[in-house]
Design a protein around this motif. Structure first.
Motif: not given
Length: 483
Positions: A240-241, A265-266, A370-373, A380-381
């Motif tokens: 995903k990232v 790249e993030l 961080v709470n992510v999916s 994600m940011e």
């Protein structure tokens, strides 16, 4: 962060160092001992202990580290979990890597354990090869000798289970393996272990090169290890990232030997993600897969600067989650905890998750969450700011003068409790290193663990240190001789 002038005394500049040593002399501390406290905390050389099942590897590990930590049982193949411990002999620190028993041409769990031994040899700077002297060299031992030779690592041969002079003759037969002198040892009783460790120190390098930090090209990508127990969504998160399917997960556990490093790249920057994904839990290989995941987690942490620990928020926190977080803390890496599958949570699960975090993760309250999916890409940011915060904390250094002003106020307002009619005092201190922050305090007496934790808590309140473990060591002043 550091320069050539500071390298010889931790991370203190020349002027700061001179001022600090004058303070130490004034309080009656020996200069050479103070110097030793400032230095010598770089990466440690790794000794892998390998051999076929039930030759006494775990007993030997316990003997070397001087405490009973590795699981020991009379049946072969008990060692499953990860297994790296810090040891010291003749004033030198090193890491001991315990591996499962090694077998040729075996399937299932034994094949998994064989893969561990191979990975252990790859990770090590030197190998301690353990053979059961009462049985002699077997075909499996011969095959393992070939594996060690191919790796090209220095090796010491241990003839274990030599409990008395009568068995020493049997140990002599092991010259036939062609690995040099067999050292007769009884791991159970400690016989011969000193000579063995002397031989180990001769082949063990002083310290491996630092894989992160000052050795990097300026502005090079920061190294992020994505870790977590099997099936928490590491592969999905990495894909995903990255914005594409970079990671292929093979159904066979343990097929990937080396974690694949991904440039991603993030948040407007390039990061190097060290992939530990690729483990899949299969029912009959559960413990083997966990063991393999643990060894690969350890290898990834050695190469990383920051660990993003992925936790499945939809399930109850497992013991393996807390163990993996502990591995990152013990490795001295910056830590971010990412709760994945957040999109699957209802109000009730969120309530219970908060209670689990308060109960099980109280030791790492300082780590950004961080709470992510990974599935939907939600939040994600928030991952990059959390990683940057943790790295900033990891590299923070407090000047000695400012630290001592803080310690002076702390001791005045919250003195150490009186024990046995005496009240130990923190006299002064310094931050000897960063990555992670490492403090050396000098005291007039022994400081209790609770007071050390209090000092750490106040350091965090005052100076931040978000996202990083802190190491505090205390040097107690010897009683002064009467003149």
């Amino acid at each position: 962060m550091t320069n050539d002038t500071t390298a010889q005394h931790g991370e203190l500049g020349d002027a700061e160092y001179a001022e600090f040593m004058a303070l130490a002399a004034e309080e009656g501390f020996d200069a050479s001992e103070v110097d030793a406290d400032l230095d010598g905390h770089g990466p440690l050389p790794v000794l892998a202990i390998v051999g076929r099942p039930n030759v006494g590897k775990s007993t030997l590990v316990n003997r070397i580290i001087g405490r009973r930590e590795a699981v020991v049982e009379d049946r072969p193949g008990v060692t499953r979990d990860r297994v790296s411990y810090e040891a010291m002999w003749a004033g030198r620190r090193f890491k001991v890597l315990d591996t499962g028993g090694w077998e040729i041409d075996v399937l299932g769990i034994d094949a998994m354990v064989a893969a561990q031994a191979e990975l252990g040899i790859e990770q090590a700077d030197a190998v301690l090869f353990v053979v059961d002297a009462t049985v002699g060299a077997t075909d499996t031992d011969d095959a393992l000798v070939k594996l060690i030779r191919r790796a090209g690592k220095p090796v010491v041969l241990c003839a274990n289970k030599v409990d008395g002079p009568s068995t020493e003759a049997e140990a002599a037969y092991l010259w036939s393996l062609g690995l040099g002198e067999p050292y007769p040892v009884s791991a159970l009783h400690g016989r011969g272990s000193g000579d063995l460790l002397d031989a180990v120190l001769k082949v063990l390098p002083e310290a491996p090169p630092q894989l992160f930090g000052d050795g990097l090209a300026p502005g090079g990508p920061r190294r992020v290890a994505l870790i977590g127990r099997p099936n928490v969504g590491k592969s999905s998160l990495l894909n995903k990232v990255a914005g594409e399917d970079r990671v292929v997960v093979n159904e066979v556990a343990g097929t990937t030997r080396d974690p694949v490093d991904e440039m991603i790249e993030l948040g407007g920057k390039t990061w190097k993600f060290i992939d530990t994904a690729g483990i899949r839990r299969r029912v009959h290989l559960t413990s083997g897969a966990d063991f393999y995941a643990s060894l690969r987690t350890s290898a990834a942490l050695d190469k990383a600067e920051v660990a993003v620990v992925l936790v499945d928020a939809s399930e109850t926190l497992a013991e393996q989650d807390t163990r993996i977080i502990s591995m990152a803390v013990e490795a001295g890496r910056a830590v971010v905890i990412a709760y994945n599958k957040w999109d699957q949570l209802d109000e009730e699960r969120r309530f219970y998750l908060e209670r689990e975090i308060e109960r099980d993760l109280v030791q790492v309250q300082w780590a950004p969450r961080v709470n992510v999916s990974a599935k939907t890409g939600r939040h994600m940011e928030k991952l990059v700011p959390a990683i940057e915060t943790a790295l900033a904390g990891w590299e923070t250094r407090i000047p000695t003068a400012r630290l001592n002003a803080f310690l002076g106020e702390l001791v005045a307002s919250h003195p150490h409790p009186i024990r046995g009619g005496k009240q130990p005092r923190v006299l002064f201190g310094t931050q000897a290193g960063t990555r992670p922050p490492r403090f050396v305090l000098f005291a007039s007496g022994f400081l209790e663990a609770g007071y050390r934790r209090f000092i750490e808590r106040r350091l965090r309140e005052e100076f931040g240190f978000e996202g990083t473990p802190i190491s505090i060591s205390v040097r107690v002043r010897e009683k002064r001789k009467k003149k």
